[in-house]
Design a protein around this motif. Sequence first.
Motif, PDB file in Angstrom:
ATOM      1  N   PHE A 287       0.831  -1.205   0.000  1.00 57.11           N
ATOM      2  CA  PHE A 287       0.000   0.000   0.000  1.00 57.11           C
ATOM      3  C   PHE A 287       0.869   1.261   0.000  1.00 57.11           C
ATOM      4  O   PHE A 287       0.655   2.188  -0.791  1.00 57.11           O
ATOM      5  N   LEU A 288       1.878   1.293   0.863  1.00 57.83           N
ATOM      6  CA  LEU A 288       2.744   2.469   0.967  1.00 57.83           C
ATOM      7  C   LEU A 288       3.606   2.639  -0.288  1.00 57.83           C
ATOM      8  O   LEU A 288       3.729   3.748  -0.822  1.00 57.83           O
ATOM      9  N   LEU A 289       4.180   1.539  -0.770  1.00 55.87           N
ATOM     10  CA  LEU A 289       5.055   1.623  -1.947  1.00 55.87           C
ATOM     11  C   LEU A 289       4.267   1.984  -3.204  1.00 55.87           C
ATOM     12  O   LEU A 289       4.726   2.778  -4.029  1.00 55.87           O
ATOM     13  N   GLU A 290       3.090   1.391  -3.359  1.00 53.88           N
ATOM     14  CA  GLU A 290       2.284   1.686  -4.542  1.00 53.88           C
ATOM     15  C   GLU A 290       1.810   3.130  -4.509  1.00 53.88           C
ATOM     16  O   GLU A 290       1.771   3.814  -5.539  1.00 53.88           O
ATOM     17  N   ASP A 291       1.475   3.611  -3.317  1.00 48.14           N
ATOM     18  CA  ASP A 291       0.947   4.970  -3.208  1.00 48.14           C
ATOM     19  C   ASP A 291       2.021   6.013  -3.510  1.00 48.14           C
ATOM     20  O   ASP A 291       1.743   7.009  -4.176  1.00 48.14           O
ATOM     21  N   VAL A 292       3.248   5.788  -3.059  1.00 50.10           N
ATOM     22  CA  VAL A 292       4.305   6.747  -3.368  1.00 50.10           C
ATOM     23  C   VAL A 292       4.701   6.626  -4.843  1.00 50.10           C
ATOM     24  O   VAL A 292       5.074   7.625  -5.476  1.00 50.10           O
ATOM     25  N   THR A 293       4.585   5.426  -5.419  1.00 47.97           N
ATOM     26  CA  THR A 293       4.804   5.270  -6.856  1.00 47.97           C
ATOM     27  C   THR A 293       3.780   6.082  -7.633  1.00 47.97           C
ATOM     28  O   THR A 293       4.110   6.764  -8.603  1.00 47.97           O
ATOM     29  N   TYR A 294       2.521   6.005  -7.185  1.00 47.04           N
ATOM     30  CA  TYR A 294       1.467   6.780  -7.853  1.00 47.04           C
ATOM     31  C   TYR A 294       1.774   8.274  -7.762  1.00 47.04           C
ATOM     32  O   TYR A 294       1.589   9.001  -8.746  1.00 47.04           O
ATOM     33  N   TYR A 295       2.245   8.739  -6.628  1.00 46.52           N
ATOM     34  CA  TYR A 295       2.574  10.156  -6.475  1.00 46.52           C
ATOM     35  C   TYR A 295       3.560  10.597  -7.556  1.00 46.52           C
ATOM     36  O   TYR A 295       3.366  11.615  -8.234  1.00 46.52           O
ATOM     37  N   TRP A 296       4.648   9.817  -7.736  1.00 40.29           N
ATOM     38  CA  TRP A 296       5.672  10.217  -8.699  1.00 40.29           C
ATOM     39  C   TRP A 296       5.201  10.050 -10.132  1.00 40.29           C
ATOM     40  O   TRP A 296       5.560  10.850 -11.006  1.00 40.29           O
TER      41      TRP A 296
END
Length: 308
Positions: free
Chosen positions: A88-97
Amino acid sequence: MKADFDPVTLATPIFILTIILEIVLARLGKARANYEWKDTAVSLGMGLGSTIAGVITGGLVFAASLWAYEHRLFTVPFTAVWAWVVLFLLEDVTYYWFHRLSHERRFWWAAHVNHHSSQHYNLSTALRQTWTGGVAGTWLLWLPLAFLGFSPAMIAIQKGISLVYQYWIHTETIRRMPRWFEAVFNTPSHHRVHHARNPRYLDRNYAGILIVWDRMFGTFQPELDEEPCRYGIVRNLGSFNILRVAFHEWVGIAKDVARQPRHALGWLFGPPGWSPDGSRETSAMLKAEWTKGQGTPAAEPQGAREAA
């Protein structure tokens, strides 16, 4: 959670029902929402087209994800709670970038601009999705998750959860959530800023689910009651032609490159609004001009956002 679980497919009937509900409540004066039938039709058509485009490019994306997973560093268990929290955390920061890149570089903005092309902000706007994202290759940003050991099924499910979450924040009906929620999560208030074309609000609030990434990376801007959001893109299309909505920025890039091929890299990968002679305006330029008018020092540029 089953490997074939698809959050978006399951949520689609809810999308349609809540759009109808928001329209009815707005007509009754119980909700704040502006709908124009041609605009809504374009949004729904873009959503349908995006689904079809996803089917067409889905095989390539799945094959690349599977290849990355076969060369993984670790094996992350599908059923472990901790694995889903980390994903959840890794995918969400990936989405941000991914989202930030899609605003700051014209090539990827061309695939994303249609989502911002409506001058209305309502639940149907959430369905105004890209037809060319697969061609633009932004899905490559998620491959490192497969290399780390998250299965393609896990990644697809979490991406779907993120997409479903972002649906409800496309509304003017909900003004503010509780303060603690606004501090941590993306909300209608935060996302209205993201869709606004006011110079103060350009290129802000890229969050998917957690607004903390914008706070961490300096792209957060709160919605201000004294400055209502004006929606759309810097140069609005003035058209409900769905093909123009879907492809206008790609056409603009092609024309610019054909006219000045020696500046092809700038036209393709410079910020939206870039031109070799500075005759067009990037969002950094618009922000600087607006800030100068406020009589305060210009802030550090955070990207660009301008239509063809």
